[in-house]
Write a protein that holds these residues in place. Structure first.
Motif, PDB file in Angstrom:
ATOM      1  N   ARG A  38       0.825  -1.219   0.000  1.00  0.00           N
ATOM      2  CA  ARG A  38       0.000   0.000   0.000  1.00  0.00           C
ATOM      3  C   ARG A  38       0.860   1.270   0.000  1.00  0.00           C
ATOM      4  NH1 ARG A  38      -4.666  -2.109  -1.470  1.00  0.00           N
ATOM      5  NH2 ARG A  38      -5.335  -3.798  -0.145  1.00  0.00           N
ATOM      6  N   GLU A  39       1.983   1.231   0.669  1.00  0.00           N
ATOM      7  CA  GLU A  39       2.876   2.389   0.700  1.00  0.00           C
ATOM      8  C   GLU A  39       3.430   2.683  -0.701  1.00  0.00           C
ATOM      9  OE1 GLU A  39       3.382   4.607   3.174  1.00  0.00           O
ATOM     10  OE2 GLU A  39       1.782   3.442   4.122  1.00  0.00           O
ATOM     11  N   ARG A  40       3.763   1.621  -1.436  1.00  0.00           N
ATOM     12  CA  ARG A  40       4.280   1.809  -2.792  1.00  0.00           C
ATOM     13  C   ARG A  40       3.205   2.419  -3.693  1.00  0.00           C
ATOM     14  NH1 ARG A  40       8.607   3.180  -5.521  1.00  0.00           N
ATOM     15  NH2 ARG A  40       8.714   2.249  -7.576  1.00  0.00           N
ATOM     16  N   ILE A  41       1.970   1.992  -3.523  1.00  0.00           N
ATOM     17  CA  ILE A  41       0.868   2.539  -4.313  1.00  0.00           C
ATOM     18  C   ILE A  41       0.714   4.033  -4.027  1.00  0.00           C
ATOM     19  CG2 ILE A  41      -1.638   2.479  -4.690  1.00  0.00           C
ATOM     20  CD1 ILE A  41      -1.452  -0.578  -4.135  1.00  0.00           C
ATOM     21  N   LYS A  42       0.795   4.422  -2.751  1.00  0.00           N
ATOM     22  CA  LYS A  42       0.711   5.844  -2.390  1.00  0.00           C
ATOM     23  C   LYS A  42       1.872   6.625  -2.984  1.00  0.00           C
ATOM     24  CE  LYS A  42      -1.629   5.222   2.015  1.00  0.00           C
ATOM     25  NZ  LYS A  42      -1.468   5.289   3.477  1.00  0.00           N
ATOM     26  N   GLU A  43       3.026   6.009  -3.007  1.00  0.00           N
ATOM     27  CA  GLU A  43       4.243   6.679  -3.472  1.00  0.00           C
ATOM     28  C   GLU A  43       4.261   6.927  -4.979  1.00  0.00           C
ATOM     29  OE1 GLU A  43       8.979   5.542  -3.655  1.00  0.00           O
ATOM     30  OE2 GLU A  43       7.772   4.721  -2.026  1.00  0.00           O
ATOM     31  N   PRO A  46      -1.430   4.158  -8.534  1.00  0.00           N
ATOM     32  CA  PRO A  46      -1.948   2.809  -8.751  1.00  0.00           C
ATOM     33  C   PRO A  46      -1.468   2.142 -10.038  1.00  0.00           C
ATOM     34  CG  PRO A  46      -3.685   4.438  -9.042  1.00  0.00           C
ATOM     35  CD  PRO A  46      -2.496   5.163  -8.503  1.00  0.00           C
ATOM     36  N   ASP A  47      -1.391   2.877 -11.129  1.00  0.00           N
ATOM     37  CA  ASP A  47      -1.006   2.251 -12.400  1.00  0.00           C
ATOM     38  C   ASP A  47       0.454   1.828 -12.397  1.00  0.00           C
ATOM     39  OD1 ASP A  47      -3.266   2.446 -14.689  1.00  0.00           O
ATOM     40  OD2 ASP A  47      -3.495   4.074 -13.264  1.00  0.00           O
ATOM     41  N   ARG A  48       1.330   2.668 -11.881  1.00  0.00           N
ATOM     42  CA  ARG A  48       2.764   2.317 -11.815  1.00  0.00           C
ATOM     43  C   ARG A  48       2.963   1.116 -10.884  1.00  0.00           C
ATOM     44  NH1 ARG A  48       8.334   3.670 -13.150  1.00  0.00           N
ATOM     45  NH2 ARG A  48       9.464   2.381 -11.680  1.00  0.00           N
ATOM     46  N   ALA A  49       2.329   1.130  -9.711  1.00  0.00           N
ATOM     47  CA  ALA A  49       2.470   0.021  -8.767  1.00  0.00           C
ATOM     48  C   ALA A  49       1.899  -1.271  -9.355  1.00  0.00           C
ATOM     49  CB  ALA A  49       1.795   0.356  -7.447  1.00  0.00           C
ATOM     50  N   CYS A  50       0.783  -1.160 -10.058  1.00  0.00           N
ATOM     51  CA  CYS A  50       0.174  -2.329 -10.702  1.00  0.00           C
ATOM     52  C   CYS A  50       1.095  -2.870 -11.790  1.00  0.00           C
ATOM     53  CB  CYS A  50      -1.190  -1.954 -11.273  1.00  0.00           C
ATOM     54  SG  CYS A  50      -2.100  -3.340 -11.974  1.00  0.00           S
ATOM     55  N   PHE A 100      -4.386  -9.117  -6.970  1.00  0.00           N
ATOM     56  CA  PHE A 100      -5.441  -8.436  -7.717  1.00  0.00           C
ATOM     57  C   PHE A 100      -5.882  -7.100  -7.111  1.00  0.00           C
ATOM     58  CE2 PHE A 100      -7.387 -11.163 -11.205  1.00  0.00           C
ATOM     59  CZ  PHE A 100      -6.200 -11.820 -11.444  1.00  0.00           C
ATOM     60  N   PRO A 101      -5.747  -6.866  -5.812  1.00  0.00           N
ATOM     61  CA  PRO A 101      -6.049  -5.520  -5.307  1.00  0.00           C
ATOM     62  C   PRO A 101      -5.172  -4.429  -5.933  1.00  0.00           C
ATOM     63  CG  PRO A 101      -6.149  -7.081  -3.511  1.00  0.00           C
ATOM     64  CD  PRO A 101      -5.599  -7.822  -4.705  1.00  0.00           C
ATOM     65  N   HIS A 102      -4.090  -4.794  -6.600  1.00  0.00           N
ATOM     66  CA  HIS A 102      -3.306  -3.809  -7.345  1.00  0.00           C
ATOM     67  C   HIS A 102      -4.151  -3.134  -8.431  1.00  0.00           C
ATOM     68  CE1 HIS A 102       0.413  -5.879  -5.848  1.00  0.00           C
ATOM     69  NE2 HIS A 102       0.849  -4.630  -5.847  1.00  0.00           N
ATOM     70  N   PHE A 103      -5.172  -3.824  -8.915  1.00  0.00           N
ATOM     71  CA  PHE A 103      -6.027  -3.263  -9.960  1.00  0.00           C
ATOM     72  C   PHE A 103      -6.895  -2.105  -9.457  1.00  0.00           C
ATOM     73  CE2 PHE A 103      -5.810  -7.616 -12.092  1.00  0.00           C
ATOM     74  CZ  PHE A 103      -4.954  -7.198 -13.091  1.00  0.00           C
ATOM     75  N   GLN A 104      -7.042  -1.997  -8.145  1.00  0.00           N
ATOM     76  CA  GLN A 104      -7.865  -0.932  -7.573  1.00  0.00           C
ATOM     77  C   GLN A 104      -7.363   0.434  -8.050  1.00  0.00           C
ATOM     78  OE1 GLN A 104     -10.354  -2.059  -5.312  1.00  0.00           O
ATOM     79  NE2 GLN A 104     -11.231  -0.055  -5.716  1.00  0.00           N
ATOM     80  N   ASN A 105      -8.257   1.254  -8.523  1.00  0.00           N
ATOM     81  CA  ASN A 105      -7.970   2.614  -9.012  1.00  0.00           C
ATOM     82  C   ASN A 105      -7.200   2.663 -10.329  1.00  0.00           C
ATOM     83  OD1 ASN A 105      -9.337   3.918  -6.868  1.00  0.00           O
ATOM     84  ND2 ASN A 105      -7.593   3.462  -5.552  1.00  0.00           N
ATOM     85  N   CYS A 106      -7.063   1.538 -11.014  1.00  0.00           N
ATOM     86  CA  CYS A 106      -6.543   1.532 -12.393  1.00  0.00           C
ATOM     87  C   CYS A 106      -7.782   1.640 -13.281  1.00  0.00           C
ATOM     88  CB  CYS A 106      -5.757   0.255 -12.674  1.00  0.00           C
ATOM     89  SG  CYS A 106      -4.227   0.121 -11.735  1.00  0.00           S
ATOM     90  N   LYS A 107      -8.089   2.825 -13.710  1.00  0.00           N
ATOM     91  CA  LYS A 107      -9.383   3.117 -14.321  1.00  0.00           C
ATOM     92  C   LYS A 107      -9.457   2.925 -15.834  1.00  0.00           C
ATOM     93  CE  LYS A 107     -10.390   6.481 -10.708  1.00  0.00           C
ATOM     94  NZ  LYS A 107     -11.162   5.648  -9.868  1.00  0.00           N
ATOM     95  N   TYR A 108      -8.339   2.540 -16.460  1.00  0.00           N
ATOM     96  CA  TYR A 108      -8.322   2.470 -17.919  1.00  0.00           C
ATOM     97  C   TYR A 108      -8.046   1.072 -18.468  1.00  0.00           C
ATOM     98  CZ  TYR A 108      -8.206   7.483 -17.305  1.00  0.00           C
ATOM     99  OH  TYR A 108      -8.507   8.770 -16.924  1.00  0.00           O
TER     100      TYR A 108
END
Length: 193
Positions: A38-43, A46-50, A100-108
């Protein structure tokens, strides 16, 4: 000479609190590589972390407004540049539902291919609903752990236009599930081979 002896009951099952895991090493490695940070996603967003998660596990990503898939983790764009994932090709990858929660907020993300994925199972099919707003094209093939129960979750993907299913050996009532999906997704072209 003094010999130290362990008490006789030290190794008995009632005293010993350590158990030997029956899970193979690859299970634990898969868990580690799919774990959500989650910290990486904030940093980095979402798309880069995914993308990092997908590439780390052998999948490919295609950025929005780009024709080619990115296949090498080492050539990811700089963290400061923002791009959006449009397609995922997870053929022969080690992704699992844990990630799969990595997909959260990947809107495209419009297209996902899950082909010959050893760790894809019914739980992953359920979590695909994270992408229900954007996903229009899905292929699930040669994922041996997917059953009818998992395919029923695809009914939630109301924006699907193309659904390709094939070589799913644990789907026993293929015709029934195909009819059920056609009824639930009337605007989707479903091909089940």
């Amino acid at each position: 000479m003094l010999l130290l002896q362990a008490p006789k009951n030290l190794l008995s099952t009632s005293v010993c609190r350590y158990t030997i895991s029956k899970r193979p090493l690859f299970y634990w490695l898969t868990y580690i590589f799919n774990r959500v940070d989650r910290e990486r996603i904030k940093e980095v967003g979402p798309d880069r972390a995914c993308a990092e998660w997908l590439l780390r596990n052998g999948a490919f990503v295609r950025w929005k407004n780009n024709d080619e898939y990115l296949k090498d983790y080492n050539v990811l764009i700089a963290e400061q540049e923002q791009q959006f994932i449009e397609a995922v090709d997870a053929t022969d990858s080690a992704i699992s539902y844990i990630g799969f929660p990595h997909f959260q907020n990947c809107k495209y993300i419009q297209e996902v291919k899950l082909i010959n994925c050893l760790y894809i199972e019914d739980s992953a099919m359920k979590l695909l609903s994270i992408l229900k707003e954007s996903l229009t094209d899905l292929e699930v093939s040669k994922c041996d752990s997917v059953t009818e129960e998992g395919l029923k979750y695809l009914e939630n993907l109301k924006n699907l236009k193309i659904l390709k299913l094939s070589n799913l050996p644990y789907v026993k009532s293929r015709k029934e599930i195909e009819e059920q999906l056609k009824k639930a997704l009337p605007d989707c072209s479903i091909v089940y081979k």
